[in-house]
Design an enzyme around this catalytic site. Structure first.
Site, PDB file in Angstrom:
ATOM      1  N   HIS A   1     -12.758  23.394 -32.667  1.00 23.41           N
ATOM      2  CA  HIS A   1     -13.482  22.499 -33.573  1.00 23.41           C
ATOM      3  C   HIS A   1     -12.515  21.918 -34.600  1.00 23.41           C
ATOM      4  CE1 HIS A   1     -16.643  20.933 -36.127  1.00 23.41           C
ATOM      5  NE2 HIS A   1     -16.025  21.491 -37.155  1.00 23.41           N
TER       6      HIS A   1
ATOM      7  N   LYS B   1      -3.745  -0.979 -16.826  1.00 19.38           N
ATOM      8  CA  LYS B   1      -3.802  -0.018 -17.937  1.00 19.38           C
ATOM      9  C   LYS B   1      -2.688  -0.272 -18.938  1.00 19.38           C
ATOM     10  CE  LYS B   1      -6.799   0.512 -15.996  1.00 19.38           C
ATOM     11  NZ  LYS B   1      -7.444   0.222 -14.690  1.00 19.38           N
TER      12      LYS B   1
ATOM     13  N   GLY C   1     -18.681 -11.435 -12.363  1.00 20.44           N
ATOM     14  CA  GLY C   1     -18.661 -10.054 -11.875  1.00 20.44           C
ATOM     15  C   GLY C   1     -18.634  -9.092 -13.048  1.00 20.44           C
ATOM     16  N   ALA C   2     -19.051  -7.845 -12.787  1.00 21.15           N
ATOM     17  CA  ALA C   2     -19.057  -6.852 -13.863  1.00 21.15           C
ATOM     18  C   ALA C   2     -18.831  -5.446 -13.329  1.00 21.15           C
ATOM     19  CB  ALA C   2     -20.367  -6.925 -14.636  1.00 21.15           C
TER      20      ALA C   2
HETATM   21  C1  LIG Z   1      -7.124  -4.739 -10.959  1.00 24.42           C
HETATM   22  C2  LIG Z   1      -7.353  -3.375 -10.339  1.00 24.42           C
HETATM   23  C3  LIG Z   1      -7.372  -2.245 -11.150  1.00 24.42           C
HETATM   24  C4  LIG Z   1      -7.561  -0.979 -10.599  1.00 24.42           C
HETATM   25  N1  LIG Z   1      -7.594   0.106 -11.415  1.00 24.42           N
HETATM   26  C5  LIG Z   1      -7.789   1.342 -10.892  1.00 24.42           C
HETATM   27  C6  LIG Z   1      -7.798   2.493 -11.727  1.00 24.42           C
HETATM   28  O1  LIG Z   1      -7.605   2.395 -12.947  1.00 24.42           O
HETATM   29  N2  LIG Z   1      -7.989   3.719 -11.163  1.00 24.42           N
HETATM   30  C7  LIG Z   1      -8.193   3.849  -9.809  1.00 24.42           C
HETATM   31  O2  LIG Z   1      -8.380   4.982  -9.340  1.00 24.42           O
HETATM   32  N3  LIG Z   1      -8.186   2.763  -8.985  1.00 24.42           N
HETATM   33  C8  LIG Z   1      -7.993   1.522  -9.490  1.00 24.42           C
HETATM   34  N4  LIG Z   1      -7.962   0.435  -8.649  1.00 24.42           N
HETATM   35  C9  LIG Z   1      -8.151   0.648  -7.196  1.00 24.42           C
HETATM   36  C10 LIG Z   1      -6.881   1.187  -6.529  1.00 24.42           C
HETATM   37  O3  LIG Z   1      -5.774   0.388  -6.910  1.00 24.42           O
HETATM   38  C11 LIG Z   1      -7.036   1.212  -5.019  1.00 24.42           C
HETATM   39  O4  LIG Z   1      -8.210   1.945  -4.683  1.00 24.42           O
HETATM   40  C12 LIG Z   1      -5.846   1.876  -4.312  1.00 24.42           C
HETATM   41  O5  LIG Z   1      -4.633   1.382  -4.804  1.00 24.42           O
HETATM   42  C13 LIG Z   1      -5.938   1.643  -2.794  1.00 24.42           C
HETATM   43  O6  LIG Z   1      -4.856   2.290  -2.155  1.00 24.42           O
HETATM   44  P1  LIG Z   1      -4.623   2.075  -0.589  1.00 24.42           P
HETATM   45  O7  LIG Z   1      -3.512   2.991  -0.204  1.00 24.42           O
HETATM   46  O8  LIG Z   1      -5.910   2.167   0.147  1.00 24.42           O
HETATM   47  O9  LIG Z   1      -4.142   0.544  -0.414  1.00 24.42           O
HETATM   48  P2  LIG Z   1      -2.812  -0.212  -0.920  1.00 24.42           P
HETATM   49  O10 LIG Z   1      -2.171   0.480  -2.041  1.00 24.42           O
HETATM   50  O11 LIG Z   1      -3.225  -1.632  -1.104  1.00 24.42           O
HETATM   51  O12 LIG Z   1      -1.804  -0.119   0.323  1.00 24.42           O
HETATM   52  C14 LIG Z   1      -1.982  -0.883   1.466  1.00 24.42           C
HETATM   53  C15 LIG Z   1      -0.601  -1.182   2.064  1.00 24.42           C
HETATM   54  O13 LIG Z   1      -0.796  -1.675   3.405  1.00 24.42           O
HETATM   55  C16 LIG Z   1       0.126  -2.710   3.669  1.00 24.42           C
HETATM   56  N5  LIG Z   1      -0.471  -3.520   4.749  1.00 24.42           N
HETATM   57  C17 LIG Z   1      -1.636  -4.223   4.734  1.00 24.42           C
HETATM   58  N6  LIG Z   1      -1.860  -4.785   5.946  1.00 24.42           N
HETATM   59  C18 LIG Z   1      -0.828  -4.430   6.754  1.00 24.42           C
HETATM   60  C19 LIG Z   1      -0.502  -4.691   8.110  1.00 24.42           C
HETATM   61  N7  LIG Z   1      -1.287  -5.409   8.921  1.00 24.42           N
HETATM   62  N8  LIG Z   1       0.646  -4.176   8.607  1.00 24.42           N
HETATM   63  C20 LIG Z   1       1.476  -3.432   7.826  1.00 24.42           C
HETATM   64  N9  LIG Z   1       1.205  -3.139   6.532  1.00 24.42           N
HETATM   65  C21 LIG Z   1       0.069  -3.625   6.004  1.00 24.42           C
HETATM   66  C22 LIG Z   1       0.258  -3.419   2.315  1.00 24.42           C
HETATM   67  O14 LIG Z   1       1.510  -4.098   2.242  1.00 24.42           O
HETATM   68  C23 LIG Z   1       0.157  -2.261   1.319  1.00 24.42           C
HETATM   69  O15 LIG Z   1       1.425  -1.760   0.924  1.00 24.42           O
HETATM   70  C24 LIG Z   1      -7.756  -0.844  -9.179  1.00 24.42           C
HETATM   71  C25 LIG Z   1      -7.733  -1.984  -8.353  1.00 24.42           C
HETATM   72  C26 LIG Z   1      -7.535  -3.233  -8.926  1.00 24.42           C
HETATM   73  C27 LIG Z   1      -7.514  -4.432  -8.034  1.00 24.42           C
END
Ligand SMILES: Cc1cc2nc3c(=O)[nH]c(=O)nc-3n(C[C@H](O)[C@H](O)[C@H](O)COP(=O)(O)OP(=O)(O)OC[C@H]3O[C@@H](n4cnc5c(N)ncnc54)[C@H](O)[C@@H]3O)c2cc1C
Length: 454
Positions: A436, A49, A173-174
């Protein structure tokens, strides 16, 4: 047991889970292999963003004449755009690292791997707990397209490090990530081609929401191919060629770079889930509405369960899992207000049910829409692409879905989320005062149409 709750992963879902469990009085550890910060801050929502803001402003500068203004010698500098982004991300990440280091939790910066249903191997040590919450997120998936790996490609992670915009790019992809980045590069001057398998971009949502975005992309000079099948990729010198079928014919596109944005996969490699007996389905950790896996004291939240890869939902799931791990009465994840926003221009925002979902689940609905090109405020702003669409129950008029493709969609959708939270009807929406001229008042027009129909 060493802990009441061990959370594996300290991203958005994991931090929310740990914080909720600790507030309920539990002894909590977070295990994260690092880098600390989570996807949203380091390589997801926030960096993308931040850079999109630059391309949006650049696009407005190109339209200066339309607004009686003149801009000379404008240019985009990807290195400077990424420097601004890096500065912001460093700030956001350092705040998250501070939160994770809070003495309320025990933070262990190691890889986690199950040894049994109640024990984890963490570095060289064994950690036991009454409950585990898996929140390990997702990573970029590889796709078996002939020649793609050999030809080399960039991912959404790589483009955040680029110092110079490529002359040309093919985006494969899209989904939201692909289309946001495709428009970013197109707008800063990269010749961009988007190739998508489905009939329209953003294929999880309704077709009518995707078409105005495709139209805008084409107006801005992007080549967009939908309903395609990827055949192979070849590299010759510095040029990559993607071969695909389109309209029953074989076609090809060439570019200096390929952005592979075909999708992500849950991070389960190395967790040794089989030692804990946790079931997966096509690589996703399966959970119920309480965020429980098949092993009752092991939960999975955020991207790793593959339900809806969106940050605020990852957070809500983390809170639900932590609540259920620490309290007697259980909570369920409520997906009635499932929301998504794609930050293209025009942006696309949805809450609740789509027409596609209503049709496939045989849910009766009435719908009405209204275009931005007939709305005073959007005409003043010069932002007339798109429309708003409401879906309501045919008996009560309760709003069951709201969709916006058009200016400020990501902000405007919150009016509808609030209304739907309180189970509001189209009649309620008409009665609520709207200033408005504002963009928000456009939502009352389809509500009026539906109210009359009812
Ligand atoms: C380019 C991009 C843009 C995005 N834009 C948006 C957006 O605008 N709005 C939105 O809502 N979502 C967006 N998303 C999606 C969003 O970022 C994710 O859905 C969200 O961050 C996932 O959070 P999480 O806590 O599941 O995983 P993560 O934030 O990935 O956390 C996982 C953590 O687990 C740790 N980990 C992994 N495996 C192990 C292990 N075996 N042992 C110990 N630690 C481990 C990692 O180090 C990491 O810190 C976007 C994603 C991408 C790729």
């Amino acid at each position: 047991m060493d802990f009441d709750v061990v959370v594996i992963g300290g991203g958005s879902a994991g931090y929310a889970a740990a914080s909720t469990a600790q507030s309920a009085g539990a002894k909590v550890a977070i295990v994260d292999k690092g880098p600390l910060g989570g996807l949203c801050i380091l390589r997801g929502c926030m960096p993308t963003k931040a850079i999109l803001r630059s391309s949006d402003i650049f696009s407005l500068m190109r339209r200066a004449k339309e607004f009686g203004l003149s801009v000379q010698n404008s240019s985009a500098d990807l290195a400077a755009i990424n420097d601004r982004k890096n500065q912001l991300i460093a700030e956001f990440a350092s705040y998250r690292v501070e939160q994770l280091n809070d003495p309320r939790f025990t933070l262990i910066q190691e890889n986690a791997s199950f040894i049994s249903q109640n024990a984890l191997k963490v570095g060289g040590k064994t950690l036991t707990a009454k409950n585990f919450i898996i929140a390990t997120g997702s990573s970029i998936a590889e796709f078996p397209v002939n020649g793609l790996a050999e030809s080399g490609y960039l991912t959404s992670d790589d483009i955040l490090e680029l110092r110079q915009a490529p002359e040309s790019m093919i985006v494969l992809g899209a989904g939201p990530v692909a289309v946001e980045l495709a428009q970013f590069f197109c707008r800063i001057g990269t010749r961009t081609t988007l190739i998508q398998r489905s009939e329209h971009i953003l294929s999880k949502g309704d077709e009518d929401l995707a078409r105005p975005v495709e139209a805008r992309f084409r107006e801005e000079g992007m080549e967009v191919f939908t309903t395609t099948k990827l055949l192979r990729v070849e590299k010759s010198g510095a040029i990559r060629t993607v071969f695909f079928t389109h309209d029953g014919k074989e076609k090809s596109a060439t570019a200096e770079t390929i952005l592979q944005a075909l999708g992500r996969k849950p991070n389960i490699d190395g967790l040794n889930l089989s030692a804990a007996g946790v079931s997966t389905n096509r690589g996703r950790v399966e959970v119920d509405q309480k965020m429980r896996t098949n092993i009752p004291h092991i939960y999975a939240v955020g991207d790793v369960n593959g339900l809806h890869e969106i940050v605020h939902i990852a957070i809500e799931q983390g809170e639900v899992a932590a609540h259920n791990a620490t309290q007697k009465e259980s909570r369920q994840f409520d997906d009635r207000l499932k929301t998504s926003v794609t930050f293209t221009d025009p942006p696309v925002a949805s809450v609740g049910l789509s027409e596609k979902e209503c049709r496939s689940e045989s849910i009766p609905y009435l719908t009405a829409s209204y275009p931005f090109n007939d709305h005073g405020k959007s005409m003043c702003l010069g932002e007339t692409h798109g429309h708003v669409k409401l879906l309501c129950a045919p008996d009560s008029g309760e709003i069951i879905g709201a969709h916006i493709v058009g200016p400020e969609a990501g902000e405007m959708i919150h009016q509808m989320i609030t209304l739907m939270h309180y189970k509001g009807t189209v009649h309620d929406l008409i009665k609520i005062p709207h200033y408005h001229p504002t963009l928000s008042e456009i939502l009352t027009y389809p509500a009026e149409k539906l109210s009359k129909k009812l």
